[in-house]
Design an enzyme around this catalytic site. Structure first.
Site, PDB file in Angstrom:
ATOM      1  N   GLU A  97       0.845  -1.203   0.000  1.00  0.00           N
ATOM      2  CA  GLU A  97       0.000   0.000   0.000  1.00  0.00           C
ATOM      3  C   GLU A  97       0.876   1.248   0.000  1.00  0.00           C
ATOM      4  O   GLU A  97       1.972   1.245   0.581  1.00  0.00           O
ATOM      5  CB  GLU A  97      -0.888  -0.073   1.259  1.00  0.00           C
ATOM      6  CG  GLU A  97      -1.732   1.127   1.580  1.00  0.00           C
ATOM      7  CD  GLU A  97      -2.891   1.365   0.623  1.00  0.00           C
ATOM      8  OE1 GLU A  97      -2.631   1.504  -0.577  1.00  0.00           O
ATOM      9  OE2 GLU A  97      -4.037   1.450   1.091  1.00  0.00           O
ATOM     10  N   ASP A  98       0.400   2.295  -0.642  1.00  0.00           N
ATOM     11  CA  ASP A  98       1.182   3.536  -0.684  1.00  0.00           C
ATOM     12  C   ASP A  98       1.234   4.230   0.678  1.00  0.00           C
ATOM     13  O   ASP A  98       2.299   4.580   1.172  1.00  0.00           O
ATOM     14  CB  ASP A  98       0.629   4.492  -1.756  1.00  0.00           C
ATOM     15  CG  ASP A  98      -0.882   4.712  -1.645  1.00  0.00           C
ATOM     16  OD1 ASP A  98      -1.524   4.106  -0.754  1.00  0.00           O
ATOM     17  OD2 ASP A  98      -1.433   5.483  -2.453  1.00  0.00           O
ATOM     18  N   ASP A 101      -3.543   5.921   6.433  1.00  0.00           N
ATOM     19  CA  ASP A 101      -3.990   7.123   7.119  1.00  0.00           C
ATOM     20  C   ASP A 101      -4.817   6.678   8.336  1.00  0.00           C
ATOM     21  O   ASP A 101      -4.266   6.333   9.376  1.00  0.00           O
ATOM     22  CB  ASP A 101      -4.785   7.947   6.096  1.00  0.00           C
ATOM     23  CG  ASP A 101      -5.194   9.310   6.603  1.00  0.00           C
ATOM     24  OD1 ASP A 101      -4.767   9.697   7.689  1.00  0.00           O
ATOM     25  OD2 ASP A 101      -5.948  10.006   5.906  1.00  0.00           O
ATOM     26  N   LYS A 129       0.879   7.396   8.298  1.00  0.00           N
ATOM     27  CA  LYS A 129       0.453   8.575   9.077  1.00  0.00           C
ATOM     28  C   LYS A 129      -0.086   8.051  10.402  1.00  0.00           C
ATOM     29  O   LYS A 129      -1.306   8.045  10.629  1.00  0.00           O
ATOM     30  CB  LYS A 129      -0.676   9.298   8.347  1.00  0.00           C
ATOM     31  CG  LYS A 129      -0.299  10.055   7.117  1.00  0.00           C
ATOM     32  CD  LYS A 129      -1.525  10.850   6.648  1.00  0.00           C
ATOM     33  CE  LYS A 129      -1.339  11.461   5.302  1.00  0.00           C
ATOM     34  NZ  LYS A 129      -2.564  12.101   4.800  1.00  0.00           N
ATOM     35  N   PHE A 151      -1.339  16.231   3.780  1.00  0.00           N
ATOM     36  CA  PHE A 151      -1.725  15.463   2.607  1.00  0.00           C
ATOM     37  C   PHE A 151      -0.569  15.488   1.616  1.00  0.00           C
ATOM     38  O   PHE A 151      -0.056  16.554   1.287  1.00  0.00           O
ATOM     39  CB  PHE A 151      -2.981  16.064   1.973  1.00  0.00           C
ATOM     40  CG  PHE A 151      -3.607  15.153   0.966  1.00  0.00           C
ATOM     41  CD1 PHE A 151      -4.473  14.146   1.362  1.00  0.00           C
ATOM     42  CD2 PHE A 151      -3.302  15.280  -0.381  1.00  0.00           C
ATOM     43  CE1 PHE A 151      -5.033  13.283   0.435  1.00  0.00           C
ATOM     44  CE2 PHE A 151      -3.854  14.416  -1.319  1.00  0.00           C
ATOM     45  CZ  PHE A 151      -4.729  13.419  -0.901  1.00  0.00           C
ATOM     46  N   ARG A 164       0.662  12.295  -9.712  1.00  0.00           N
ATOM     47  CA  ARG A 164       1.206  10.927  -9.548  1.00  0.00           C
ATOM     48  C   ARG A 164       2.587  10.810 -10.171  1.00  0.00           C
ATOM     49  O   ARG A 164       3.405  10.000  -9.753  1.00  0.00           O
ATOM     50  CB  ARG A 164       0.296   9.900 -10.234  1.00  0.00           C
ATOM     51  CG  ARG A 164      -1.052   9.704  -9.586  1.00  0.00           C
ATOM     52  CD  ARG A 164      -1.680   8.426 -10.128  1.00  0.00           C
ATOM     53  NE  ARG A 164      -3.124   8.376  -9.918  1.00  0.00           N
ATOM     54  CZ  ARG A 164      -3.698   7.975  -8.798  1.00  0.00           C
ATOM     55  NH1 ARG A 164      -2.973   7.626  -7.775  1.00  0.00           N
ATOM     56  NH2 ARG A 164      -5.008   7.943  -8.686  1.00  0.00           N
TER      57      ARG A 164
HETATM   58  P1  IMP Z   1      -7.138   5.233   5.087  1.00  0.00           P
HETATM   59  O1  IMP Z   1      -8.270   4.316   4.817  1.00  0.00           O
HETATM   60  O2  IMP Z   1      -7.614   6.467   5.837  1.00  0.00           O
HETATM   61  O3  IMP Z   1      -5.974   4.589   5.772  1.00  0.00           O
HETATM   62  O4  IMP Z   1      -6.680   5.824   3.704  1.00  0.00           O
HETATM   63  C1  IMP Z   1      -5.834   5.157   2.847  1.00  0.00           C
HETATM   64  C2  IMP Z   1      -5.959   5.665   1.419  1.00  0.00           C
HETATM   65  O5  IMP Z   1      -6.303   7.053   1.373  1.00  0.00           O
HETATM   66  C3  IMP Z   1      -4.624   5.553   0.716  1.00  0.00           C
HETATM   67  O6  IMP Z   1      -4.500   4.315   0.069  1.00  0.00           O
HETATM   68  C4  IMP Z   1      -4.668   6.701  -0.254  1.00  0.00           C
HETATM   69  O7  IMP Z   1      -5.309   6.295  -1.445  1.00  0.00           O
HETATM   70  C5  IMP Z   1      -5.523   7.747   0.433  1.00  0.00           C
HETATM   71  N1  IMP Z   1      -4.699   8.726   1.137  1.00  0.00           N
HETATM   72  C6  IMP Z   1      -4.598   8.901   2.467  1.00  0.00           C
HETATM   73  N2  IMP Z   1      -3.757   9.906   2.761  1.00  0.00           N
HETATM   74  C7  IMP Z   1      -3.296  10.360   1.569  1.00  0.00           C
HETATM   75  C8  IMP Z   1      -2.369  11.402   1.199  1.00  0.00           C
HETATM   76  O8  IMP Z   1      -1.782  12.121   2.022  1.00  0.00           O
HETATM   77  N3  IMP Z   1      -2.166  11.553  -0.129  1.00  0.00           N
HETATM   78  C9  IMP Z   1      -2.762  10.794  -1.083  1.00  0.00           C
HETATM   79  N4  IMP Z   1      -3.635   9.829  -0.789  1.00  0.00           N
HETATM   80  C10 IMP Z   1      -3.897   9.607   0.537  1.00  0.00           C
END
Ligand code: IMP
Length: 174
Positions: A97-98, A101, A129, A151, A164
């Site tokens: 995963e990238d 959050d 994060k 972000f 990207r």
């Molecule tokens: P989570 O479900 O809140 O953990 O969010 C994960 C997904 O939200 C990641 O796979 C990203 O696609 C997107 N995301 C969360 N934070 C960022 C950011 O700072 N930049 C770009 N995409 C983000």
């Protein structure tokens, strides 16, 4: 977009961490008998660099998830919009995963993939994060734990499909 981009992680830092992660994974799975699951779209560049830094071969597959109603923040409601093409039953699997959050996206994916009974299921994330986590989720391989709550874009990560292509990771300076 009138906001200004500021560099957060340069190429050297990113590639060093990707190399370190690849080394750990290569050590943990010396046979290369693993399935790496890239989470589209944001993880595609990270996965490409990670795979090229591995010492062994690996099976690659992709899922694409969508959180409905989300913009820059995760809504917590996630669905699979592109599923795996391979069976992962009985296999050692790593989700790539990238960025994590809140953790809600990965919690959902982990639950879905666990139902398919892999032999093991781990998570590898380039960016974490940690401070924003809403659910406890074990991350086995972390590239960079972000100290700044912002972000980020670049290196595959987007804002409304933009940025990207940037080779480094930036944040928006308001
Ligand atoms: P989570 O479900 O809140 O953990 O969010 C994960 C997904 O939200 C990641 O796979 C990203 O696609 C997107 N995301 C969360 N934070 C960022 C950011 O700072 N930049 C770009 N995409 C983000």
């Amino acid at each position: 977009m009138s906001k200004k981009l500021k560099l957060l992680y340069n190429k050297k830092t990113i590639l060093k961490r990707v190399k370190d992660l690849a080394q750990q994974i290569s050590q943990d799975y010396p046979s290369g008998e693993i399935v790496l699951i890239g989470v589209l779209k944001g993880g595609f560049i990270f996965l490409a660099d990670l795979v090229r830094a591995l010492k062994t071969s690996a099976h690659i597959d992709f899922v694409r998830l969508a959180s409905y109603g989300a913009s820059t923040h995760s809504s917590g409601k996630v669905k699979i919009i592109k599923d795996l093409e391979t069976s992962i039953t009985g296999k050692d699997v790593i989700i790539v995963e990238d960025i994590i959050d809140t953790g809600l996206t990965l919690e959902f994916l982990k639950q879905e993939l666990t139902k398919r009974r892999p032999r093991s299921l781990k998570i590898c994330a380039l960016l974490d994060k940690k401070a924003r986590r809403k659910v406890e989720i074990g991350v086995d391989y972390v590239g960079i734990t972000m100290e700044k709550d912002c972000f980020v874009v670049g290196y595959g990560l987007d804002f409304s499909e933009q940025y990207r292509n940037l080779p480094e990771i930036f944040f928006f300076d308001p």
